[in-house]
Design a protein around this motif. Structure first.
Motif, PDB file in Angstrom:
ATOM      1  N   GLN A  23       0.852  -1.180   0.000  1.00  0.00           N
ATOM      2  CA  GLN A  23       0.000   0.000   0.000  1.00  0.00           C
ATOM      3  C   GLN A  23       0.890   1.234   0.000  1.00  0.00           C
ATOM      4  OE1 GLN A  23      -2.805  -0.204   3.233  1.00  0.00           O
ATOM      5  NE2 GLN A  23      -4.156  -1.492   2.040  1.00  0.00           N
ATOM      6  N   PHE A  24       0.351   2.311  -0.546  1.00  0.00           N
ATOM      7  CA  PHE A  24       1.091   3.554  -0.608  1.00  0.00           C
ATOM      8  C   PHE A  24       0.388   4.603   0.236  1.00  0.00           C
ATOM      9  CE2 PHE A  24       2.252   1.247  -4.420  1.00  0.00           C
ATOM     10  CZ  PHE A  24       3.620   1.387  -4.424  1.00  0.00           C
ATOM     11  N   ALA A  25       1.158   5.530   0.773  1.00  0.00           N
ATOM     12  CA  ALA A  25       0.602   6.596   1.612  1.00  0.00           C
ATOM     13  C   ALA A  25      -0.449   7.389   0.842  1.00  0.00           C
ATOM     14  CB  ALA A  25       1.725   7.521   2.084  1.00  0.00           C
ATOM     15  N   GLN A  26      -1.488   7.768   1.533  1.00  0.00           N
ATOM     16  CA  GLN A  26      -2.571   8.595   0.991  1.00  0.00           C
ATOM     17  C   GLN A  26      -3.239   7.954  -0.223  1.00  0.00           C
ATOM     18  OE1 GLN A  26      -0.700  12.377   0.317  1.00  0.00           O
ATOM     19  NE2 GLN A  26      -0.578  12.829   2.489  1.00  0.00           N
ATOM     20  N   GLU A  27      -3.288   6.646  -0.218  1.00  0.00           N
ATOM     21  CA  GLU A  27      -3.934   5.916  -1.308  1.00  0.00           C
ATOM     22  C   GLU A  27      -5.442   6.122  -1.224  1.00  0.00           C
ATOM     23  OE1 GLU A  27      -4.458   1.285  -2.495  1.00  0.00           O
ATOM     24  OE2 GLU A  27      -2.542   1.907  -1.682  1.00  0.00           O
ATOM     25  N   ARG A  28      -6.069   6.298  -2.375  1.00  0.00           N
ATOM     26  CA  ARG A  28      -7.514   6.497  -2.450  1.00  0.00           C
ATOM     27  C   ARG A  28      -8.161   5.353  -3.208  1.00  0.00           C
ATOM     28  NH1 ARG A  28      -8.311  12.922  -3.337  1.00  0.00           N
ATOM     29  NH2 ARG A  28      -6.844  13.519  -1.730  1.00  0.00           N
ATOM     30  N   PRO A  29      -9.439   5.101  -2.962  1.00  0.00           N
ATOM     31  CA  PRO A  29     -10.130   4.059  -3.726  1.00  0.00           C
ATOM     32  C   PRO A  29     -10.140   4.390  -5.220  1.00  0.00           C
ATOM     33  CG  PRO A  29     -11.441   4.734  -1.825  1.00  0.00           C
ATOM     34  CD  PRO A  29     -10.289   5.697  -1.931  1.00  0.00           C
ATOM     35  N   ALA A  30     -10.209   3.342  -6.022  1.00  0.00           N
ATOM     36  CA  ALA A  30     -10.209   3.495  -7.478  1.00  0.00           C
ATOM     37  C   ALA A  30     -11.525   4.094  -7.961  1.00  0.00           C
ATOM     38  CB  ALA A  30      -9.990   2.135  -8.131  1.00  0.00           C
ATOM     39  N   ARG A  31     -11.446   5.014  -8.905  1.00  0.00           N
ATOM     40  CA  ARG A  31     -12.631   5.648  -9.499  1.00  0.00           C
ATOM     41  C   ARG A  31     -12.472   5.686 -11.009  1.00  0.00           C
ATOM     42  NH1 ARG A  31     -15.737   4.899  -5.603  1.00  0.00           N
ATOM     43  NH2 ARG A  31     -15.464   6.144  -3.755  1.00  0.00           N
ATOM     44  N   ALA A  32     -13.422   5.100 -11.722  1.00  0.00           N
ATOM     45  CA  ALA A  32     -13.380   5.093 -13.188  1.00  0.00           C
ATOM     46  C   ALA A  32     -13.462   6.504 -13.747  1.00  0.00           C
ATOM     47  CB  ALA A  32     -14.512   4.233 -13.742  1.00  0.00           C
ATOM     48  N   ALA A  53      -6.253   3.693 -16.369  1.00  0.00           N
ATOM     49  CA  ALA A  53      -7.115   3.328 -17.488  1.00  0.00           C
ATOM     50  C   ALA A  53      -8.261   2.492 -16.948  1.00  0.00           C
ATOM     51  CB  ALA A  53      -6.333   2.531 -18.523  1.00  0.00           C
ATOM     52  N   VAL A  54      -9.380   2.532 -17.658  1.00  0.00           N
ATOM     53  CA  VAL A  54     -10.532   1.703 -17.304  1.00  0.00           C
ATOM     54  C   VAL A  54     -10.868   0.838 -18.508  1.00  0.00           C
ATOM     55  CG1 VAL A  54     -12.218   3.490 -17.953  1.00  0.00           C
ATOM     56  CG2 VAL A  54     -12.873   1.697 -16.333  1.00  0.00           C
ATOM     57  N   SER A  55     -11.210  -0.424 -18.252  1.00  0.00           N
ATOM     58  CA  SER A  55     -11.537  -1.343 -19.339  1.00  0.00           C
ATOM     59  C   SER A  55     -12.797  -0.888 -20.056  1.00  0.00           C
ATOM     60  CB  SER A  55     -11.715  -2.766 -18.802  1.00  0.00           C
ATOM     61  OG  SER A  55     -12.795  -2.808 -17.898  1.00  0.00           O
ATOM     62  N   ALA A  56     -13.001  -1.394 -21.265  1.00  0.00           N
ATOM     63  CA  ALA A  56     -14.118  -0.972 -22.115  1.00  0.00           C
ATOM     64  C   ALA A  56     -15.454  -1.052 -21.394  1.00  0.00           C
ATOM     65  CB  ALA A  56     -14.143  -1.821 -23.383  1.00  0.00           C
ATOM     66  N   ALA A  92      -7.793  -2.594  -9.758  1.00  0.00           N
ATOM     67  CA  ALA A  92      -8.919  -2.452  -8.830  1.00  0.00           C
ATOM     68  C   ALA A  92     -10.235  -2.487  -9.592  1.00  0.00           C
ATOM     69  CB  ALA A  92      -8.800  -1.135  -8.062  1.00  0.00           C
ATOM     70  N   VAL A  93     -11.304  -2.650  -8.837  1.00  0.00           N
ATOM     71  CA  VAL A  93     -12.651  -2.473  -9.369  1.00  0.00           C
ATOM     72  C   VAL A  93     -13.146  -1.119  -8.876  1.00  0.00           C
ATOM     73  CG1 VAL A  93     -13.167  -4.935  -9.517  1.00  0.00           C
ATOM     74  CG2 VAL A  93     -13.691  -3.688  -7.416  1.00  0.00           C
ATOM     75  N   GLU A  94     -14.169  -0.589  -9.511  1.00  0.00           N
ATOM     76  CA  GLU A  94     -14.738   0.713  -9.144  1.00  0.00           C
ATOM     77  C   GLU A  94     -14.981   0.795  -7.637  1.00  0.00           C
ATOM     78  OE1 GLU A  94     -16.258   4.504  -9.243  1.00  0.00           O
ATOM     79  OE2 GLU A  94     -15.288   3.469 -10.894  1.00  0.00           O
ATOM     80  N   GLY A  95     -14.409   1.799  -7.009  1.00  0.00           N
ATOM     81  CA  GLY A  95     -14.594   2.044  -5.582  1.00  0.00           C
ATOM     82  C   GLY A  95     -13.761   1.159  -4.672  1.00  0.00           C
ATOM     83  N   GLY A  96     -13.028   0.198  -5.246  1.00  0.00           N
ATOM     84  CA  GLY A  96     -12.216  -0.719  -4.436  1.00  0.00           C
ATOM     85  C   GLY A  96     -10.813  -0.187  -4.214  1.00  0.00           C
ATOM     86  N   TRP A  97     -10.084  -0.896  -3.376  1.00  0.00           N
ATOM     87  CA  TRP A  97      -8.698  -0.532  -3.100  1.00  0.00           C
ATOM     88  C   TRP A  97      -7.791  -1.160  -4.138  1.00  0.00           C
ATOM     89  CZ3 TRP A  97      -7.998   3.324   0.041  1.00  0.00           C
ATOM     90  CH2 TRP A  97      -8.967   3.579   1.015  1.00  0.00           C
TER      91      TRP A  97
END
Length: 148
Positions: A23-32, A53-56, A92-97
């Motif tokens: 994990q990295f400092a100040q990591e945020r959840p993934a957002r498409a 990048a986000v998949s199709a 990651a998936v949307e909203g996930g770590w």
């Protein structure tokens, strides 16, 4: 007393050996919505450090974090071995770590399976040169996302 100290020491060592996800400092959840690149299935795409990048279909996000090591043979030199570079990518998936992985240019693993997809490091740019050091900001990871 010696037995208690020995048991405590073993417990501390065992706790230190558990594998925690990177994990990295100040990591945020993934957002498409923050992804700079939209990909097509199987098509390659380019990311600079910090870009995502986000998949199709929006099922998976990929972030190029950094190049952890680069020992590739310089393009203007004849080498016995082609060398290798290590790119740190998050998946990651949307909203996930983010789940962090080190992918290689010439060693394994070059790909990682996650969330029903395979993410592959296809190339790392620019090529190494004998008289130039590449800064993190100048790297570009060429990646590919495919359905499993």
């Amino acid at each position: 007393m010696k037995m208690a100290v020995g048991t405590l020491l073993l417990a501390v060592l065992a706790a230190g050996c558990t594998k925690e996800p990177l994990q990295f400092a100040q990591e945020r959840p993934a957002r498409a919505s923050g992804a700079e690149v939209r990909t097509s299935n199987g098509g390659s795409f380019r990311l600079r450090p910090g870009e995502s990048a986000v998949s199709a279909g929006g099922e998976i996000l990929v972030l190029f974090r950094e190049v952890a090591a680069d020992s590739r043979c310089p393009q203007d030199v004849t080498c016995v071995w082609e060398g290798d570079a290590e790119a740190v990518v998050g998946i990651a998936v949307e909203g996930g770590w983010w789940s962090w992985h080190t992918l290689h240019t010439n060693l394994e693993p070059r790909s990682v399976r996650a969330h029903g997809h395979v993410v592959t490091l296809a190339d790392l740019e620019p090529p190494a040169l004998s008289d130039a050091q590449i800064s993190q900001a100048d790297y570009v990871a060429v990646l590919r996302i495919e359905l499993e």
